[in-house]
Design a protein around this motif. Structure first.
Motif, PDB file in Angstrom:
ATOM      1  N   MET A  41      73.856   7.397 100.852  1.00 47.76           N
ATOM      2  CA  MET A  41      73.254   6.190 101.050  1.00 47.76           C
ATOM      3  C   MET A  41      72.196   6.042  99.976  1.00 47.76           C
ATOM      4  SD  MET A  41      73.682   5.783 104.968  1.00 47.76           S
ATOM      5  CE  MET A  41      71.962   5.090 105.138  1.00 47.76           C
ATOM      6  N   GLN A  42      71.282   6.925 100.019  1.00 47.89           N
ATOM      7  CA  GLN A  42      70.025   6.620  99.232  1.00 47.89           C
ATOM      8  C   GLN A  42      70.586   6.636  97.658  1.00 47.89           C
ATOM      9  OE1 GLN A  42      68.144  10.513  99.787  1.00 47.89           O
ATOM     10  NE2 GLN A  42      66.251   9.525 100.240  1.00 47.89           N
ATOM     11  N   SER A  43      71.464   7.113  97.150  1.00 48.49           N
ATOM     12  CA  SER A  43      71.970   7.265  95.707  1.00 48.49           C
ATOM     13  C   SER A  43      72.436   5.767  95.549  1.00 48.49           C
ATOM     14  CB  SER A  43      72.978   8.161  95.381  1.00 48.49           C
ATOM     15  OG  SER A  43      72.624   9.370  95.782  1.00 48.49           O
ATOM     16  N   ASN A  46      69.490   3.403  95.545  1.00 47.30           N
ATOM     17  CA  ASN A  46      68.345   3.438  94.257  1.00 47.30           C
ATOM     18  C   ASN A  46      69.129   3.309  92.971  1.00 47.30           C
ATOM     19  OD1 ASN A  46      66.441   3.903  96.121  1.00 47.30           O
ATOM     20  ND2 ASN A  46      66.612   6.141  95.933  1.00 47.30           N
ATOM     21  N   ASN A  47      70.328   3.816  92.871  1.00 43.89           N
ATOM     22  CA  ASN A  47      70.887   3.863  91.586  1.00 43.89           C
ATOM     23  C   ASN A  47      70.867   2.292  90.779  1.00 43.89           C
ATOM     24  OD1 ASN A  47      70.813   6.455  91.922  1.00 43.89           O
ATOM     25  ND2 ASN A  47      72.675   7.086  91.896  1.00 43.89           N
ATOM     26  N   PRO A  48      71.640   1.583  91.613  1.00 44.84           N
ATOM     27  CA  PRO A  48      71.585   0.235  90.811  1.00 44.84           C
ATOM     28  C   PRO A  48      70.489  -0.550  90.158  1.00 44.84           C
ATOM     29  CG  PRO A  48      72.865   0.338  92.866  1.00 44.84           C
ATOM     30  CD  PRO A  48      72.234   1.508  93.000  1.00 44.84           C
ATOM     31  N   ALA A  79      64.165  14.452  87.518  1.00 46.95           N
ATOM     32  CA  ALA A  79      62.645  15.095  87.865  1.00 46.95           C
ATOM     33  C   ALA A  79      62.444  14.927  89.445  1.00 46.95           C
ATOM     34  CB  ALA A  79      61.501  14.637  87.150  1.00 46.95           C
ATOM     35  N   ARG A  80      62.823  13.746  89.975  1.00 44.66           N
ATOM     36  CA  ARG A  80      62.709  13.739  91.579  1.00 44.66           C
ATOM     37  C   ARG A  80      63.660  14.801  92.317  1.00 44.66           C
ATOM     38  NH1 ARG A  80      63.588   8.012  91.716  1.00 44.66           N
ATOM     39  NH2 ARG A  80      65.378   8.015  92.887  1.00 44.66           N
ATOM     40  N   LEU A  81      64.822  14.931  91.734  1.00 41.55           N
ATOM     41  CA  LEU A  81      66.050  15.799  92.372  1.00 41.55           C
ATOM     42  C   LEU A  81      65.560  17.085  92.513  1.00 41.55           C
ATOM     43  CD1 LEU A  81      69.099  14.396  90.531  1.00 41.55           C
ATOM     44  CD2 LEU A  81      68.991  14.481  93.072  1.00 41.55           C
ATOM     45  N   ASP A  83      62.855  18.241  93.097  1.00 45.87           N
ATOM     46  CA  ASP A  83      61.695  18.532  94.242  1.00 45.87           C
ATOM     47  C   ASP A  83      62.643  18.204  95.664  1.00 45.87           C
ATOM     48  OD1 ASP A  83      59.520  19.045  92.734  1.00 45.87           O
ATOM     49  OD2 ASP A  83      58.993  17.036  92.428  1.00 45.87           O
ATOM     50  N   ASP A  84      63.951  17.790  95.596  1.00 50.40           N
ATOM     51  CA  ASP A  84      64.477  17.788  96.823  1.00 50.40           C
ATOM     52  C   ASP A  84      64.710  18.703  97.715  1.00 50.40           C
ATOM     53  OD1 ASP A  84      66.336  16.882  98.930  1.00 50.40           O
ATOM     54  OD2 ASP A  84      66.802  15.033  97.913  1.00 50.40           O
ATOM     55  N   PRO A  85      64.222  18.861  98.721  1.00 54.42           N
ATOM     56  CA  PRO A  85      64.343  20.128  99.617  1.00 54.42           C
ATOM     57  C   PRO A  85      65.788  20.520 100.190  1.00 54.42           C
ATOM     58  CG  PRO A  85      63.295  18.524 100.760  1.00 54.42           C
ATOM     59  CD  PRO A  85      63.327  18.171  99.673  1.00 54.42           C
TER      60      PRO A  85
HETATM   61  C1  LIG Z   1      72.633  16.592  95.589  1.00 60.96           C
HETATM   62  C2  LIG Z   1      71.656  15.311  95.443  1.00 60.96           C
HETATM   63  C3  LIG Z   1      72.149  14.302  94.738  1.00 60.96           C
HETATM   64  C4  LIG Z   1      71.155  13.159  94.854  1.00 60.96           C
HETATM   65  N1  LIG Z   1      71.444  12.182  94.044  1.00 60.96           N
HETATM   66  C5  LIG Z   1      70.676  11.159  94.108  1.00 60.96           C
HETATM   67  C6  LIG Z   1      71.035   9.803  93.122  1.00 60.96           C
HETATM   68  O1  LIG Z   1      71.887   9.806  92.490  1.00 60.96           O
HETATM   69  N2  LIG Z   1      70.225   8.948  93.267  1.00 60.96           N
HETATM   70  C7  LIG Z   1      68.971   8.792  94.129  1.00 60.96           C
HETATM   71  O2  LIG Z   1      68.272   7.892  94.054  1.00 60.96           O
HETATM   72  N3  LIG Z   1      68.567   9.903  94.872  1.00 60.96           N
HETATM   73  C8  LIG Z   1      69.383  10.844  94.836  1.00 60.96           C
HETATM   74  N4  LIG Z   1      69.208  12.171  95.953  1.00 60.96           N
HETATM   75  C9  LIG Z   1      68.074  11.909  96.589  1.00 60.96           C
HETATM   76  C10 LIG Z   1      66.777  12.275  95.772  1.00 60.96           C
HETATM   77  O3  LIG Z   1      66.542  13.403  95.678  1.00 60.96           O
HETATM   78  C11 LIG Z   1      65.550  11.491  96.321  1.00 60.96           C
HETATM   79  O4  LIG Z   1      65.630  12.019  97.883  1.00 60.96           O
HETATM   80  C12 LIG Z   1      65.639  10.021  96.462  1.00 60.96           C
HETATM   81  O5  LIG Z   1      65.898   9.451  95.336  1.00 60.96           O
HETATM   82  C13 LIG Z   1      64.305   9.412  97.235  1.00 60.96           C
HETATM   83  O6  LIG Z   1      64.629   8.104  97.231  1.00 60.96           O
HETATM   84  P1  LIG Z   1      63.993   7.220  98.151  1.00 60.96           P
HETATM   85  O7  LIG Z   1      62.447   7.315  98.098  1.00 60.96           O
HETATM   86  O8  LIG Z   1      64.613   5.757  98.131  1.00 60.96           O
HETATM   87  O9  LIG Z   1      64.284   7.930  99.836  1.00 60.96           O
HETATM   88  C14 LIG Z   1      70.035  13.231  95.476  1.00 60.96           C
HETATM   89  C15 LIG Z   1      69.632  14.379  96.291  1.00 60.96           C
HETATM   90  C16 LIG Z   1      70.488  15.482  96.239  1.00 60.96           C
HETATM   91  C17 LIG Z   1      69.957  16.569  97.165  1.00 60.96           C
END
Ligand SMILES: Cc1cc2nc3c(=O)[nH]c(=O)nc-3n(C[C@H](O)[C@H](O)[C@H](O)COP(=O)(O)O)c2cc1C
Length: 198
Positions: A41-43, A46-48, A79-81, A83-85
């Motif tokens: 859902m986040q992806s 954000n991605n578009p 770079a954001r990824l 840091d994703d816990p």
């Molecule tokens: C395996 C994995 C894949 C992810 N892929 C994406 C992605 O393609 N695009 C994205 O925006 N965030 C992705 N995330 C989430 C990011 O790490 C981050 O939490 C998110 O971009 C924060 O967005 P927000 O500030 O809108 O919540 C991914 C996280 C994980 C664990």
């Protein structure tokens, strides 16, 4: 040199990375882990905005993700990824420039455990999905499977593990026309109701 010229000069790249999920696997009836659902859902939200596309695979506790877009946008997200816990042991497996996006229509295509992937693992003597053991050739094949596993799989053969590749980039267009259709219907109903009262 105008701004447009500068941005058109920036390169399109593709990266492939793998990582290990930190959350415990929860067996889901429909096959989509709740935590993975939230990531999708986040992806897709954000991605578009950054013109990023790609695909995500989740199997045996490992993520395998392919991301494509302008170099800067891809690097910012990567770079954001890091840091994703929700994952750890993030490892960049490939980074290359590309002439065009291979996932053009998908902000983040999700391919659930597919029989094609199982076959790929078996062919290469792997018992589980562990991208750290993938050869370059397997990375190629895996990206190919993610690209191919599209609507064709959904429509051509009813698979027990359908490719749940929702959210094509044009989804907003579809939503807009659905909303328009509903509005038109509401108008007709209102007119009929009005006519009946007279
Ligand atoms: C395996 C994995 C894949 C992810 N892929 C994406 C992605 O393609 N695009 C994205 O925006 N965030 C992705 N995330 C989430 C990011 O790490 C981050 O939490 C998110 O971009 C924060 O967005 P927000 O500030 O809108 O919540 C991914 C996280 C994980 C664990």
């Amino acid at each position: 040199v105008t701004f447009d010229q500068v941005t058109s000069m920036s390169q399109l790249i593709q990266i492939v990375y793998c990582s290990r999920s930190t959350f415990p696997a929860v067996a889901q009836a429909d096959g989509v882990e709740p935590e993975v659902g939230r990531i999708l859902m986040q992806s897709r939200r954000n991605n578009p905005k950054s013109d990023l596309v790609g695909a995500l695979y989740y199997g045996d506790g490992y993520f395998f993700q392919c991301l494509e877009g302008e170099e800067g946008a891809v690097e910012t997200l990567y770079a954001r990824l890091l840091d994703d816990p929700r994952h750890t042991d993030v490892r960049l497996m490939r980074r290359q420039t590309i002439a065009q996006r291979g996932f053009e229509r998908w902000s983040m295509k999700y391919v659930p455990t597919a029989s094609d992937v199982q076959a790929l693992l078996a062919r290469n003597g792997l018992r589980s999905f562990d991208p750290n053991r993938f050869s370059d050739r397997m990375i190629d094949d895996m990206v190919g499977l993610l690209q191919a596993g599209s609507e064709a799989t959904q429509t051509a053969r009813p698979s027990p593990t359908p490719v749940l590749a929702a959210s094509p980039r044009s989804a907003s267009g579809g939503l807009a026309s659905a909303a328009f259709g509903l509005a038109a219907l509401a108008l007709v109903v209102a007119v009929v109701a009005l006519v009946r009262t007279f």
